[in-house]
Design a protein around this motif. Sequence first.
Motif, short mmCIF file in Angstrom:
data_model
loop_
_atom_site.label_atom_id
_atom_site.label_comp_id
_atom_site.label_asym_id
_atom_site.label_seq_id
_atom_site.Cartn_x
_atom_site.Cartn_y
_atom_site.Cartn_z
N LYS A 184 0.83 -1.20 0.00
CA LYS A 184 0.00 0.00 0.00
C LYS A 184 0.87 1.26 0.00
O LYS A 184 0.64 2.19 -0.77
N VAL A 185 1.89 1.28 0.84
CA VAL A 185 2.77 2.44 0.90
C VAL A 185 3.54 2.60 -0.40
O VAL A 185 3.66 3.71 -0.95
N LEU A 186 4.05 1.50 -0.93
CA LEU A 186 4.83 1.58 -2.17
C LEU A 186 3.99 2.08 -3.34
O LEU A 186 4.47 2.82 -4.19
N SER A 187 2.74 1.66 -3.40
CA SER A 187 1.90 2.02 -4.54
C SER A 187 1.31 3.41 -4.44
O SER A 187 0.98 4.02 -5.46
N ARG A 188 1.23 3.96 -3.23
CA ARG A 188 0.55 5.25 -3.06
C ARG A 188 1.48 6.41 -2.73
O ARG A 188 1.02 7.52 -2.48
N THR A 189 2.77 6.17 -2.73
CA THR A 189 3.73 7.25 -2.51
C THR A 189 4.75 7.23 -3.65
O THR A 189 4.93 6.23 -4.33
N ARG A 190 5.42 8.37 -3.83
CA ARG A 190 6.50 8.47 -4.81
C ARG A 190 7.75 8.97 -4.11
O ARG A 190 7.70 9.90 -3.31
N ALA A 191 8.87 8.33 -4.41
CA ALA A 191 10.15 8.73 -3.84
C ALA A 191 11.25 8.27 -4.79
O ALA A 191 11.05 7.33 -5.58
N GLY A 192 12.41 8.91 -4.69
CA GLY A 192 13.52 8.51 -5.55
C GLY A 192 13.92 7.07 -5.33
O GLY A 192 14.22 6.34 -6.28
N GLY A 193 13.95 6.61 -4.08
CA GLY A 193 14.31 5.24 -3.74
C GLY A 193 13.71 4.89 -2.40
O GLY A 193 13.36 5.77 -1.60
N VAL A 194 13.60 3.61 -2.13
CA VAL A 194 12.95 3.13 -0.91
C VAL A 194 13.80 2.03 -0.28
O VAL A 194 14.33 1.16 -0.98
#
Length: 469
Positions: A386-396
């Motif tokens: 859920k977090v990965l699909s609903r946020t944008r960031a350069g890297g995780v």
Amino acid sequence: MDPTRDLADLLAGQREAHARDPLPAWHVRSARLRALESLIRQHRGDIAEAIHADFGCRPQQETDLLEVFPSLSAIRHALAHGRAWMKPRRRMADLMFLPARTELRPQPLGVVGIIVPWNYPLFLAVGPLVDALAGGNRAMVKMSEYTPAFSALFARLVGQYFPREEVSVVTGDAEVAQAFSALPFDHLLFTGSTAVGRHVMRAASANLTPVTLELGGKSPAIIGPGANFARAVERIVYGKLVNAGQTCIAPDYVLLPRNRMGDFTTAARAAVARFYPDIARNSQYASIVSDRQFKRLTELRDEAIAAGARAEALGSGSDPAQPRRLLPTLLTGVTDAMAVMQEEIFGPLLPVVTYDTLDDAIAYVAARPHPLALYLFEQEAGAVDKVLSRTRAGGVTINDTLYHIAQHHLPFGGVGPSGSGGYHGEAGFRTFSHIKPVFRQARLNGAALLNPPYGTRFARMMALLLRRG
């Protein structure tokens, strides 16, 4: 001295050298990479000493771990894979064009410019330089004026290990940096603040120079409801305090469940005591690099307190011999109006924001400019997705901090206001290469069927193409 003329002459010399050997063989590229490796290995102590002098206190252990090791690792990775990266890659021609053949052929861009920040002056010079050299390019490297001891050392060492037409290091102040960014490079990579990045991009645009921007922003660390809480706090403290928080991907603020605030403070204090006993006098805790940066950080802290935030230092004491040592400090009760929640902190201040549901935390991150990094501590797979699909960031990085930057098979870069483009490993090789598409027509082919004059035959062929297209 006219920095503009001197830099232009240096660029012209590298361009002429590139024109004489526009597609260096692998043995040439690998020799350059090995020269860079020798420079680092043979002068490791000098490098750590110079960076220590610039910071006032930077432990050699951190320089080895965060700069020397990743620099050497990047070189070894390029040496192991660079020959394969160089090879043309065959692709299938579209069905209607068979038996033609196609391929992608990597070609050096030419002369690359690299602008290096002060916080990791070795790694953030060597990392992109490795990718540029593996790609067969020449490079000019502009060092930061805020690390004068290391910048002078690196310039001298590069001059010993490389001809100036292969790699050159430029030192100097903001005037030199401005002239450097205005040069017509074949590619320019800048690492630094968003504000300066705007100026660099504006200067490069006059020459239509392609730019990779590695910026920063406010990288959040989310502690999910299903996290291993103690482990999460420990890894956040670690990621925040190496180099005293002067890291572009350091956790900038924490989002945690509202009922865990007291637990977080207790666990964070314990982690600081465990990592840095007697932190004010601990030689393994870095100092802030300059009086200017120290003043900026204390003003951020004091302005937040004046506006109603609560500050809790995770340690005590002071050391007259280290006047720029700043104790790790939690800030609670912060609001969006405070500068500490608007600007990238780049130091050991850690705002903590509480949430009621994970959806609230996601909405908080999604409503703000996309960060360079995002950290999530959570064991439940559905919550992670859920977090990965609903946020944008350069890297995780999941269930840790910082480590996505150390993966050679992952590109490193930002998105939107945290940067554009990426590098590291093969991604870096491709950033500093033109991947030239090549179409090879077969001796026997049907191209003439589409020649003018356009009549019945053309109409039939066009109808076939449109039907199958």
